[in-house]
Design a protein around this motif. Sequence first.
Motif, PDB file in Angstrom:
ATOM      1  N   THR A  78       0.872  -1.177   0.000  1.00 26.07           N
ATOM      2  CA  THR A  78       0.000   0.000   0.000  1.00 26.07           C
ATOM      3  C   THR A  78       0.907   1.224   0.000  1.00 26.07           C
ATOM      4  O   THR A  78       1.085   1.870   1.027  1.00 26.07           O
ATOM      5  N   ILE A  85      -3.844  -4.987   3.795  1.00 27.99           N
ATOM      6  CA  ILE A  85      -4.890  -4.070   4.262  1.00 27.99           C
ATOM      7  C   ILE A  85      -5.344  -4.417   5.678  1.00 27.99           C
ATOM      8  O   ILE A  85      -6.367  -3.919   6.135  1.00 27.99           O
ATOM      9  N   GLY A  88      -5.528  -1.325   7.845  1.00 24.37           N
ATOM     10  CA  GLY A  88      -6.681  -0.493   7.494  1.00 24.37           C
ATOM     11  C   GLY A  88      -7.975  -1.041   8.042  1.00 24.37           C
ATOM     12  O   GLY A  88      -8.869  -0.280   8.401  1.00 24.37           O
ATOM     13  N   ASN A  91      -8.145   0.022  11.613  1.00 23.46           N
ATOM     14  CA  ASN A  91      -8.395   1.465  11.642  1.00 23.46           C
ATOM     15  C   ASN A  91      -9.868   1.767  11.365  1.00 23.46           C
ATOM     16  O   ASN A  91     -10.473   2.617  12.030  1.00 23.46           O
ATOM     17  N   SER A  92     -10.442   1.061  10.368  1.00 25.68           N
ATOM     18  CA  SER A  92     -11.854   1.277  10.047  1.00 25.68           C
ATOM     19  C   SER A  92     -12.749   0.879  11.220  1.00 25.68           C
ATOM     20  O   SER A  92     -13.755   1.547  11.494  1.00 25.68           O
ATOM     21  N   MET A 243      -9.786   1.406   5.667  1.00 25.89           N
ATOM     22  CA  MET A 243      -9.531   0.302   4.741  1.00 25.89           C
ATOM     23  C   MET A 243      -9.718   0.732   3.284  1.00 25.89           C
ATOM     24  O   MET A 243      -9.020   0.240   2.395  1.00 25.89           O
ATOM     25  N   GLN A 246      -6.558   2.382   1.968  1.00 24.76           N
ATOM     26  CA  GLN A 246      -5.506   1.401   1.722  1.00 24.76           C
ATOM     27  C   GLN A 246      -5.826   0.514   0.519  1.00 24.76           C
ATOM     28  O   GLN A 246      -4.917   0.102  -0.207  1.00 24.76           O
ATOM     29  N   THR A 270     -12.498  -5.724   1.708  1.00 24.69           N
ATOM     30  CA  THR A 270     -12.935  -4.396   2.136  1.00 24.69           C
ATOM     31  C   THR A 270     -14.453  -4.293   2.211  1.00 24.69           C
ATOM     32  O   THR A 270     -14.988  -3.562   3.056  1.00 24.69           O
TER      33      THR A 270
END
Length: 296
Positions: A78, A85, A88, A91-92, A243, A246, A270
Motif C-alpha cells: 500500500t 490491508i 486499514g 483502523n476502520s 480500509m 488502503q 474491504t
Amino acid sequence: MSQAHPLQSHARRRWLQPGKIGVYVFLVCSALFFLAPLYIMLATSFKPMEEIRLGNIFSLPVEVTFEPWRLAWSDACTGVACEGIRGGFWNSVMIVIPSTILPILVGAVNGYALAMWRPRGGNILFGALMLGAFIPVQVMMFPLVRVLGSVGLFGSLPGIVLIHLIFSMPIMTLLFRNYYASIPEELFKAARVDGGGFFRIFVAVILPMSTPIIVVAAIMQVTGVWNDYILGLVFAGRENMPMTVQLNNVINTTTGARLYNVNMAATILTSLVPLTIYFLSGRWFVRGITAGAVKG
C-alpha cells in the motif's frame, strides 16, 4: 386417466400468464446483471495469475488458490509499505464504532427534542440541519481542515470521528424526528403529568421504543462510514487511514506486475463488513423503515 384438480389447473394458468413470466424473466436478468461483477471478482480472486492471463474472466478457476487472499490481507503493498490491508481494517473498526454510537445518541436526542418538546426556534434549527445535508462535502472541506488544525484534531482519530458526527447529524436527526412524530402524543403528555423530565422521559419511555429506528440508523451509519473514502483520506491522517484508502493504494501500486487476483481479494475483503450487515440485517432495516423512519 386422472384429471387435474380445478384449483391446480387455475394455479398453472396463473403461472403461465405472459405478464408474470415477463416479470420473472426481468427479475432474473436484473439479478444476473448485478451479480456478474461479484462473480467475476470471486472467481478471479481464487485464480493464479497464469489462468488470469489467458483472458477468460467468466471461467471458474481450474486451480483454486488462497494465496491472493493471504497477500491482500498481510503482504500487499500500500504505497511504500507492504503490510496488506490488515492495518486499514482495524483502523476502520476504530473509526466506525464511535462514529456510529455518537451520531445515533445525538441524533436521537435532537429528534426527541424537535418532535416532542418543540423548543422555540426548533423549526429553524431543523431547517438549517436539512440545508446542511444538501451542501457537498467538498465545499466544507477547507474550512473544516483549518478549524480542526487550529484545535489540534486534524489527522487524528478523534478528528475523523468528529467529522463523521458533523456530516451525519442532518440525516440522523431527520430519521429520529420523523420516527418520534409517529408516537402518540398522549403517551408523552402522560409521562410529563407523572413528573417526568426531559432526559427521564427519553431514557425510560422513548428510548425503549426506539429499537427499530436505532437498527436502521446503525445500518446506515456503519455502511456509510465503512465505505467512506474522501473524509478518511483527508481527515484521518496516515496513522488512521481506513480500509478504503488502503485498498486504493493497493490497486494503484504500479511497481512490478499488476496482480489482479490480489486486487480482487482486497476489494472483497474491504466490502465484507457492509455485505455481511446487508445480508444479516436487511429484514430489520425494512421493519424499521416501515415503522416510521421515513414518514413525515
